[in-house]
Enzyme design. Structure first.
Site, PDB file in Angstrom:
ATOM      1  N   GLU A   1     -20.444 104.730 -22.419  1.00 48.29           N
ATOM      2  CA  GLU A   1     -20.855 105.589 -23.549  1.00 48.29           C
ATOM      3  C   GLU A   1     -21.361 104.683 -24.675  1.00 48.29           C
ATOM      4  OE1 GLU A   1     -17.260 107.703 -24.620  1.00 48.29           O
ATOM      5  OE2 GLU A   1     -16.263 105.898 -25.327  1.00 48.29           O
TER       6      GLU A   1
ATOM      7  N   ASP B   1     -17.136 105.305 -34.700  1.00 47.50           N
ATOM      8  CA  ASP B   1     -18.491 105.358 -34.134  1.00 47.50           C
ATOM      9  C   ASP B   1     -19.570 105.163 -35.208  1.00 47.50           C
ATOM     10  OD1 ASP B   1     -17.029 106.329 -31.900  1.00 47.50           O
ATOM     11  OD2 ASP B   1     -17.424 108.412 -32.450  1.00 47.50           O
TER      12      ASP B   1
HETATM   13  O1  FUB Z   1     -15.589 109.681 -31.264  1.00 47.60           O
HETATM   14  C1  FUB Z   1     -15.559 110.431 -30.072  1.00 47.60           C
HETATM   15  C2  FUB Z   1     -16.035 109.623 -28.928  1.00 47.60           C
HETATM   16  O2  FUB Z   1     -15.217 108.458 -28.785  1.00 47.60           O
HETATM   17  C3  FUB Z   1     -17.422 109.051 -29.071  1.00 47.60           C
HETATM   18  O3  FUB Z   1     -18.441 109.998 -28.925  1.00 47.60           O
HETATM   19  C4  FUB Z   1     -17.351 108.022 -28.017  1.00 47.60           C
HETATM   20  O4  FUB Z   1     -18.402 107.102 -28.011  1.00 47.60           O
HETATM   21  C5  FUB Z   1     -16.010 107.383 -28.326  1.00 47.60           C
HETATM   22  O5  FUB Z   1     -16.102 106.432 -29.367  1.00 47.60           O
END
Ligand code: FUB
Length: 323
Positions: free
Chosen positions: A222, A15
């Site tokens: 997300e 991320d």
């Molecule tokens: O890294 C944990 C979670 O996985 C992130 O918050 C999401 O966007 C996904 O990449």
């Protein structure tokens, strides 16, 4: 730089949120680790416990690890799981916004402060009032206003909420209903609170119709990111279970935004998550994949590749497997 490059082969970082501060690129990733927690749709296997900050003087140089900048143990309201974070600067102070579950296992957004872009960051005693879900992206507009974009479905808990309130029965909309939207909110002058109720960031298709929950190859899941190109607002995000990074363009920070297409096709690993920045006249996509860990979803490695726009301002898509 037409081929992607792994940025930090000696550890698992995901991320990546990248920004230019003090003429360098700073990267704020999630710090993946082997927790032994079985993989599930709730994301329990993403059990991260700290953040590191990284910097680069240019895209050819080695990445510098500035070490641990925030630890779950130092956050008074901590439950578990430090997920995606982002950092912005205002008047010489640096604000790290992060996602973490509180003691009731509900994701909230926190903020931690530093006088340096490389931390360490000192957390506030409580989460941001009225915050929920995951994946904050901090965006400074040209007029000096700051916005936070956030949200994530499934393990990110966005489906628990309607109109910023937890609702029963905590379910996703049906496939033919409007998709759950990411949220956008203007920050207060001190950067520690929302200055208003978070608003829905509406994404429309090319015919002006709201994307549906069943549009799984286009709708938001997300990983919000905002950047500006030639005066337009580019909102990019992950479609989650269809594993794409897509983008939509709007005329102002709140939208509505119109869906444009795919920036990054699926990578190895379940999640895909990115940031976009301009540095020394070129544009770059920071992202991650699970190739170095042999495909383990929860052990991801951060990468970078140059991106280009066509003459109409459309981003040329990147192949996540062969780039
Ligand atoms: O890294 C944990 C979670 O996985 C992130 O918050 C999401 O966007 C996904 O990449």
């Amino acid at each position: 730089m037409k081929k992607s490059k792994y940025l930090y082969p000696s550890d698992y970082m995901a991320d990546p949120s990248a920004h230019v501060f003090e003429n360098k690129i700073y990267i704020y990733p999630s710090h993946d680790r082997e927790s032994g927690i079985p993989e599930n749709d709730n994301g329990d296997h993403f059990d991260m416990q700290d953040y590191h900050a990284f910097s680069l003087t240019d895209l050819q140089s080695e990445v510098l690890d500035h070490g641990k900048v925030l630890d779950v143990k130092d956050i008074p309201w901590a439950g578990r799981q430090l997920w995606d974070s982002d950092v912005t600067e205002k008047d010489g102070r640096y604000y790290m916004y992060f996602s973490m579950k509180d003691k009731n296992d509900i994701f909230r957004l926190g903020v931690a402060l530093s006088d340096k872009p490389y931390g360490p960051f000192v957390p506030q005693n409580n989460p941001i009032k009225g915050s929920y879900s995951i994946d904050p992206c901090a965006f400074k507009d040209n007029d000096g206003c700051y916005y936070l974009y956030f949200g994530g479905i499934w393990g990110g808990q966005l489906q628990f909420y309607r109109n910023n309130k937890i609702v029963s029965p905590n379910e996703l909309p049906k496939a033919d209903e409007p998709a759950l939207t990411p949220k956008v909110v203007k920050m207060s002058a001190d950067m520690l609170e929302f200055s208003e109720q978070p608003r829905d960031l509406v994404i429309l298709d090319k015919n002006g119709l709201v994307l549906k929950q069943g549009d799984t190859d286009k709708r938001f899941f997300e990983a919000s990111w905002m950047h500006k190109y030639q005066g337009k607002y580019y909102f990019s995000y992950s479609t989650g279970d269809s594993h794409l990074i897509c983008y939509a363009i709007g005329e102002n920070p709140y939208g509505p935004f119109t869906y444009q297409g795919v920036i990054l096709s699926p990578v190895i690993g379940w999640t895909t998550h990115h940031s976009i920045l301009e540095f020394q006249g070129k544009w770059y996509l920071f992202y991650h994949d699970s190739v170095p860990s042999g495909g383990k979803t929860w052990l991801r490695s951060m990468k970078v590749i140059e991106i280009e726009y066509d003459e109409n301002g459309h981003i040329k898509p990147i192949n996540g497997l062969s780039s």
